[in-house]
Design a protein around this motif. Structure first.
Motif, PDB file in Angstrom:
ATOM      1  N   ARG A  97      -2.443  -4.123  -8.029  1.00  0.00           N
ATOM      2  CA  ARG A  97      -1.035  -3.526  -7.969  1.00  0.00           C
ATOM      3  C   ARG A  97      -0.490  -3.789  -9.265  1.00  0.00           C
ATOM      4  NH1 ARG A  97      -3.602  -0.793  -4.763  1.00  0.00           N
ATOM      5  NH2 ARG A  97      -2.493  -0.417  -2.654  1.00  0.00           N
ATOM      6  N   THR A  98       0.045  -2.834 -10.260  1.00  0.00           N
ATOM      7  CA  THR A  98       0.769  -2.904 -11.311  1.00  0.00           C
ATOM      8  C   THR A  98       1.617  -1.612 -11.501  1.00  0.00           C
ATOM      9  OG1 THR A  98      -0.923  -1.628 -12.400  1.00  0.00           O
ATOM     10  CG2 THR A  98      -1.377  -4.120 -12.796  1.00  0.00           C
ATOM     11  N   PRO A  99       2.563  -1.702 -12.348  1.00  0.00           N
ATOM     12  CA  PRO A  99       3.515  -0.578 -12.550  1.00  0.00           C
ATOM     13  C   PRO A  99       3.045   0.516 -12.487  1.00  0.00           C
ATOM     14  CG  PRO A  99       4.044  -2.686 -14.161  1.00  0.00           C
ATOM     15  CD  PRO A  99       2.722  -2.909 -13.485  1.00  0.00           C
ATOM     16  N   LYS A 100       3.635   1.133 -11.717  1.00  0.00           N
ATOM     17  CA  LYS A 100       3.215   2.819 -11.436  1.00  0.00           C
ATOM     18  C   LYS A 100       1.695   3.119 -10.972  1.00  0.00           C
ATOM     19  CE  LYS A 100       7.087   4.127 -13.059  1.00  0.00           C
ATOM     20  NZ  LYS A 100       8.160   4.410 -12.017  1.00  0.00           N
ATOM     21  N   ASN A 101       1.280   1.775 -10.304  1.00  0.00           N
ATOM     22  CA  ASN A 101       0.058   1.907  -9.643  1.00  0.00           C
ATOM     23  C   ASN A 101      -0.347   1.119  -8.487  1.00  0.00           C
ATOM     24  OD1 ASN A 101      -2.829   2.378  -9.321  1.00  0.00           O
ATOM     25  ND2 ASN A 101      -3.219   0.455 -10.646  1.00  0.00           N
ATOM     26  N   ALA A 102      -0.314   2.015  -7.376  1.00  0.00           N
ATOM     27  CA  ALA A 102      -0.713   1.436  -6.122  1.00  0.00           C
ATOM     28  C   ALA A 102      -1.765   2.219  -5.379  1.00  0.00           C
ATOM     29  CB  ALA A 102       0.491   1.164  -5.183  1.00  0.00           C
ATOM     30  N   THR A 153      10.222  -1.915  -2.208  1.00  0.00           N
ATOM     31  CA  THR A 153      10.817  -1.145  -3.238  1.00  0.00           C
ATOM     32  C   THR A 153      11.464  -1.817  -4.201  1.00  0.00           C
ATOM     33  OG1 THR A 153      12.370   0.938  -3.364  1.00  0.00           O
ATOM     34  CG2 THR A 153      13.216  -0.970  -1.887  1.00  0.00           C
ATOM     35  N   VAL A 163      14.755  11.232  -2.323  1.00  0.00           N
ATOM     36  CA  VAL A 163      14.741  10.094  -3.049  1.00  0.00           C
ATOM     37  C   VAL A 163      13.660  10.442  -4.079  1.00  0.00           C
ATOM     38  CG1 VAL A 163      14.236   7.681  -3.184  1.00  0.00           C
ATOM     39  CG2 VAL A 163      15.775   8.550  -1.629  1.00  0.00           C
ATOM     40  N   PHE A 217      -5.115   3.401  -3.783  1.00  0.00           N
ATOM     41  CA  PHE A 217      -6.118   2.949  -2.519  1.00  0.00           C
ATOM     42  C   PHE A 217      -5.523   2.126  -1.509  1.00  0.00           C
ATOM     43  CE2 PHE A 217      -8.557   2.907  -6.605  1.00  0.00           C
ATOM     44  CZ  PHE A 217      -9.416   4.112  -6.395  1.00  0.00           C
ATOM     45  N   THR A 255       6.055   3.059  -1.135  1.00  0.00           N
ATOM     46  CA  THR A 255       4.972   1.975  -0.812  1.00  0.00           C
ATOM     47  C   THR A 255       5.612   1.126   0.350  1.00  0.00           C
ATOM     48  OG1 THR A 255       6.052   0.447  -2.517  1.00  0.00           O
ATOM     49  CG2 THR A 255       4.007   1.648  -3.114  1.00  0.00           C
ATOM     50  N   PHE A 281      11.072   8.719  -5.767  1.00  0.00           N
ATOM     51  CA  PHE A 281       9.838   7.666  -5.675  1.00  0.00           C
ATOM     52  C   PHE A 281       9.173   7.597  -7.258  1.00  0.00           C
ATOM     53  CE2 PHE A 281      10.826   7.927  -0.978  1.00  0.00           C
ATOM     54  CZ  PHE A 281      11.536   6.723  -0.896  1.00  0.00           C
ATOM     55  N   LYS A 282       9.226   8.743  -7.875  1.00  0.00           N
ATOM     56  CA  LYS A 282       8.375   8.514  -9.099  1.00  0.00           C
ATOM     57  C   LYS A 282       9.118   7.400  -9.788  1.00  0.00           C
ATOM     58  CE  LYS A 282       8.509  12.760 -10.618  1.00  0.00           C
ATOM     59  NZ  LYS A 282       8.922  13.192  -9.171  1.00  0.00           N
ATOM     60  N   GLU A 283      10.536   7.230  -9.579  1.00  0.00           N
ATOM     61  CA  GLU A 283      11.257   6.215 -10.229  1.00  0.00           C
ATOM     62  C   GLU A 283      11.095   4.660  -9.599  1.00  0.00           C
ATOM     63  OE1 GLU A 283      13.079   6.629 -13.070  1.00  0.00           O
ATOM     64  OE2 GLU A 283      12.212   8.265 -13.082  1.00  0.00           O
ATOM     65  N   ASP A 284      10.456   4.636  -8.473  1.00  0.00           N
ATOM     66  CA  ASP A 284       9.939   3.180  -7.811  1.00  0.00           C
ATOM     67  C   ASP A 284       8.814   2.453  -8.427  1.00  0.00           C
ATOM     68  OD1 ASP A 284      10.560   1.241  -5.942  1.00  0.00           O
ATOM     69  OD2 ASP A 284      10.115   2.434  -4.419  1.00  0.00           O
ATOM     70  N   PHE A 285       8.953   1.099  -8.547  1.00  0.00           N
ATOM     71  CA  PHE A 285       8.023   0.331  -9.299  1.00  0.00           C
ATOM     72  C   PHE A 285       6.732   1.029  -9.242  1.00  0.00           C
ATOM     73  CE2 PHE A 285       5.426  -3.219 -10.069  1.00  0.00           C
ATOM     74  CZ  PHE A 285       6.170  -3.987 -10.909  1.00  0.00           C
ATOM     75  N   PHE A 286       6.154   1.411  -8.091  1.00  0.00           N
ATOM     76  CA  PHE A 286       4.807   1.918  -8.292  1.00  0.00           C
ATOM     77  C   PHE A 286       4.593   3.374  -8.400  1.00  0.00           C
ATOM     78  CE2 PHE A 286       4.621  -2.046  -6.022  1.00  0.00           C
ATOM     79  CZ  PHE A 286       3.708  -2.834  -6.613  1.00  0.00           C
ATOM     80  N   GLY A 287       5.738   4.033  -8.669  1.00  0.00           N
ATOM     81  CA  GLY A 287       5.641   5.369  -8.896  1.00  0.00           C
ATOM     82  C   GLY A 287       5.368   6.350  -7.596  1.00  0.00           C
ATOM     83  N   LYS A 288       5.597   5.589  -6.556  1.00  0.00           N
ATOM     84  CA  LYS A 288       5.624   6.320  -5.005  1.00  0.00           C
ATOM     85  C   LYS A 288       6.028   5.656  -4.094  1.00  0.00           C
ATOM     86  CE  LYS A 288       0.909   6.515  -5.693  1.00  0.00           C
ATOM     87  NZ  LYS A 288      -0.537   6.578  -5.214  1.00  0.00           N
ATOM     88  N   PHE A 297      10.646  -7.850  -5.439  1.00  0.00           N
ATOM     89  CA  PHE A 297      10.497  -6.522  -4.473  1.00  0.00           C
ATOM     90  C   PHE A 297      11.265  -6.677  -3.322  1.00  0.00           C
ATOM     91  CE2 PHE A 297       6.470  -6.453  -6.578  1.00  0.00           C
ATOM     92  CZ  PHE A 297       6.572  -5.149  -7.307  1.00  0.00           C
ATOM     93  N   ARG A 298      12.050  -5.658  -2.882  1.00  0.00           N
ATOM     94  CA  ARG A 298      12.905  -5.778  -1.555  1.00  0.00           C
ATOM     95  C   ARG A 298      12.056  -5.260  -0.377  1.00  0.00           C
ATOM     96  NH1 ARG A 298      17.828  -5.726  -0.172  1.00  0.00           N
ATOM     97  NH2 ARG A 298      18.797  -5.203  -2.221  1.00  0.00           N
ATOM     98  N   THR A 309       0.972  -1.189  -0.011  1.00  0.00           N
ATOM     99  CA  THR A 309      -0.035   0.127  -0.170  1.00  0.00           C
ATOM    100  C   THR A 309       0.925   1.180   0.089  1.00  0.00           C
ATOM    101  OG1 THR A 309      -0.109   0.347   2.432  1.00  0.00           O
ATOM    102  CG2 THR A 309      -1.855  -1.186   1.416  1.00  0.00           C
ATOM    103  N   ALA A 310       0.434   2.115  -0.603  1.00  0.00           N
ATOM    104  CA  ALA A 310       1.169   3.466  -0.618  1.00  0.00           C
ATOM    105  C   ALA A 310       0.571   4.521   0.698  1.00  0.00           C
ATOM    106  CB  ALA A 310       0.657   4.217  -1.961  1.00  0.00           C
TER     107      ALA A 310
END
Lengths: 479, 479
Positions: B472-477, A175, A190, B479, A201, A192-199, B172-173, A161-162
């Motif tokens: 949960r997908t790339p660049k989307n987390a 991450t 850091v 809610f 988490t 975080f836009k470059e992180d997997f989920f773009g934020k 994911f780490r 979750t974010a």
């Protein structure tokens, strides 16, 4: 087709009529070069296999060692020996896998639970852990059965979750960013836009907020999933990774919530007593043996089965936080300063010792404490008309302490927004949560049950690390 | 006590005898200032509530808007209108929560699935998603029921793991180390001894290896938990967080494994058909409507229900990888170069288009492919006697492709060690896994079912993001 075996649990229920059967399992003991106790995990009761003297080659018999795996075909006959009704007269014994007795770490003797934790991959092969994990299974199934029968919908809330909204404790970061050459913003922070989920988490600490979204559409839902706390707590009651059940119900108030929680706990205990009597008997005996080593005043007043029956047959005591504080303040325990944390009055948070006093000394049964001071509870709990307490409830169980925490949720948008502001919960992050209050809000409530604590309660295992297959605790993620 | 409502699903099964009842739910539509369609999430069928003209104040009626929540008490009477057998003649209507029609994002019209994904917190309130998530629940319950009836033990394998052994994909780490002033060793590398678990940890990609530990003691076990892939795959079939079911059985060979998997899939489909007929009918109609917009040759040959019945009533086709390659190589599709990836011969990995050709064009039913070349499969799969194939199996389903992947596991220590060496799998990290081969090893097998793909198959939802509450997908987390 390999799998024409019969499970030992089933076989032990058959009448011996010299029928030919095949069993497979692991050797527990081999006595007198003749009697094999075989276990296949379906029950703690071993099957006695008789390898008649002179009928099998010495080279084969030598390989029948503790934990070697066998395939045995023979006939089921009445047993002449003590301790079992039937035994298997072996016709063919096949060694599936050897086990070097010099190297096998589990010997047919009592090992400490601490030692077994270090070989958690093999502790499934002990009676204690086979029973614990069969009970864990039965409890999990009973949970699904209970909710399914009531028309609840099982919801998988997200693990990653974010949102850091609940503030329930420290969280694990999830991450894919590297520690070396971490992408940075211009200000050095850091990126975080470059992180997997773009934020940024984290691992979830609770599925409640997402559960409420589903409940305010589907009516009654529950979650059953892993939750995480990155707390440096090395106790017998804390894990970094544990499983929670979180039902959430539209059109429920706090009393409905408490009624459901009590019925739920009784239902799952009854299910296990009905379906896992052998396992519970074994665990009860284990606990009694363990307690014999304690001084008299540290022993439980009731045996395990007695305790579970007591919970089934008695109404949980319900009282308010305010009443509880009065009882505690006026208790001899408090007057004699036996509490590590003295009762300082209304508004204080209760410590585990206080909860245990109420449950174990005062009421001697499970207790549902209700209506806590608003300032010691979470932002989403519903404000009572007195303006100072919230419609929260905790269920406290003997020997465990808090096993359930729940509340009616604040469904009034204006009250919720004010509370979030007062408690510094960022409302823009929770726009989706607030939407349920904007569009057809309804009274609703829910609670969380810590699955491992429930298993501890039912199995009598003292350490939470012994009721989950592979415990995750500070500095430990083995297996 | 608030909760004295009756659920609409139950109410609709009652005979109308002017009995007084209370319902609560959300307004779907309000026609002619008189007819309220109320939904409470228990069923897609709305309850018609009649607010007789002149009986309620105008100020109240104005607040009966889409998604406003109501508590209505009245008498159940036979309906004169079309479309329903009974209706509720309202005596008292209470607005629980208003919903501003100007702001509420869901209107009583068709919204695109893409739009609904952006308001996933509210999509539970649509018929499509209420049905999808009730079916998801039913499938989950059926899975537990199936295994429970067979005596399998539900095992929770760890979510956070230190092992990178399976190499199933990017991970994911999980960490509590900071990106700023990260603790470092003398050589400049990150000092993971300072991390929460004292080593580098990740989110699990599979519970199989730990599942094997339990199976080689308890006999038959299954997992049902979240798994994770940090792959940058933006497709209709991939999620970064998804749920898997992984049964693992001692004393099973590949054929036993395939038999179990086929029986399992049929059982859970039948369960949903028996228990969620209304939801499936709705979803079948939705799918048929959606497909009307496709060109003829892109439409499914069977309707949703027809497809599910077909799967139930037909044996899955079983064939070897080698036979499949022959069929593909000799197909007109291949000869006419219609495959994006041409069939290059034995040893190649099958692409999704090849799997779909076999299932949808050639056999027109689910297919179990067995005995794949060793070099394209994981290290733990059992080497066949031919020395070049392993006892692997994939189950391919129409419209979805691979839905199950499984194998008999390599139980021979020497063969396994050699394979790990050849494939660069570090054996010292997996000492616990190897121990099960050292001490009473047994033939055993297992498989994994991707839960969301199964739900896609049963619901006919094309995008995997539409069968999990919060994808949960790339660049989307969100809610």
């Amino acid at each position: 087709m390999f799998n024409k075996r019969i499970k030992i649990k089933e076989l032990l229920q058959q009448e011996p009529q010299e029928q030919e059967v095949t069993v497979m399992g692991w050797v527990r003991t081999f006595r007198n070069n003749q009697f094999i106790a075989l276990n296949d995990g379906s029950t703690n009761t071993n099957l006695q296999i008789v390898a008649e003297l002179g009928q099998f080659e010495e080279s084969l018999l030598k390989r029948i060692t503790t934990s070697a795996s066998l395939k045995v075909t023979g006939t089921l006959v009445p047993s002449l020996g003590k301790g079992q009704k039937v035994e298997l007269k072996a016709r063919v014994i096949e060694i599936l896998g050897d086990s070097d007795p010099e190297k096998y770490p589990l010997q047919p003797k009592k090992h400490s639970l601490e030692f077994l934790r270090e070989i958690a991959h093999l502790r499934f092969r002990t009676n204690t852990f086979a029973s614990v994990f069969r009970v864990r299974h039965a409890l999990a199934f009973a949970i699904h059965k209970f909710f399914n029968e009531k028309g609840f919908v099982y919801i998988h809330t997200p693990i990653i979750t974010a949102s850091d909204a609940e503030g329930a404790g420290e969280m694990f970061r999830v991450t894919t960013l590297p520690f070396d050459n971490t992408p940075r913003n211009e200000d050095g922070s850091v990126d975080f836009k470059e992180d997997f989920f773009g934020k940024s988490t984290n691992l979830t600490v609770s599925g409640q907020l997402e559960g409420e979204l589903a409940a305010t559409a589907l009516g009654e839902i529950y979650t059953f999933g892993p939750t995480f706390r990155a707390e440096n707590s090395n106790t017998t009651r804390h894990l970094a990774e544990f499983w929670m059940i979180e039902p959430e119900m539209a059109f429920y108030d706090l009393e409905d919530n408490a009624n459901l929680a009590e019925a739920f706990i009784k239902y799952i205990i009854k299910y296990v007593m009905d379906h896992n009597a052998e396992d519970l008997d074994f665990l009860a005996k284990r606990l009694a043996d363990e307690e014999k080593q304690l001084p008299q005043d540290k022993r439980s007043e009731m045996g395990l089965i007695e305790k579970l029956e007591f919970v089934l047959n008695n109404q949980f005591e319900r009282l308010t936080y305010t009443e509880a504080i009065d009882i505690l303040a006026n208790s001899n325990y408090n007057k004699k300063k036996k509490f590590q944390y003295p009762i300082t009055g209304w508004g204080m948070d209760l410590q585990s010792e206080h909860e245990r006093y109420l449950v174990e000394k005062h009421f001697k049964k499970p207790v549902i404490l209700m209506n806590y001071p608003a300032q010691i509870k979470a932002f989403y709990m519903r404000m009572n008309d007195d303006g100072k307490t919230v419609a929260a409830m905790d269920i406290l169980a003997p020997g465990i302490g808090e096993i359930v925490g729940g509340s009616q949720r604040e469904e009034r948008l204006d009250v919720l927004l004010k509370k979030m502001k007062d408690m510094n919960v960022p409302d823009e992050e929770l726009w989706w949560y607030l939407d349920t209050r904007r569009f057809g809000t309804v009274p609703h409530a829910g609670f969380g049950l810590g699955f491992e604590r429930m298993i501890q309660f039912v199995t009598g295992m003292n350490n939470i690390r012994d009721v989950i297959p592979f415990p995750r605790t500070p500095k430990n993620a083995e297996f």
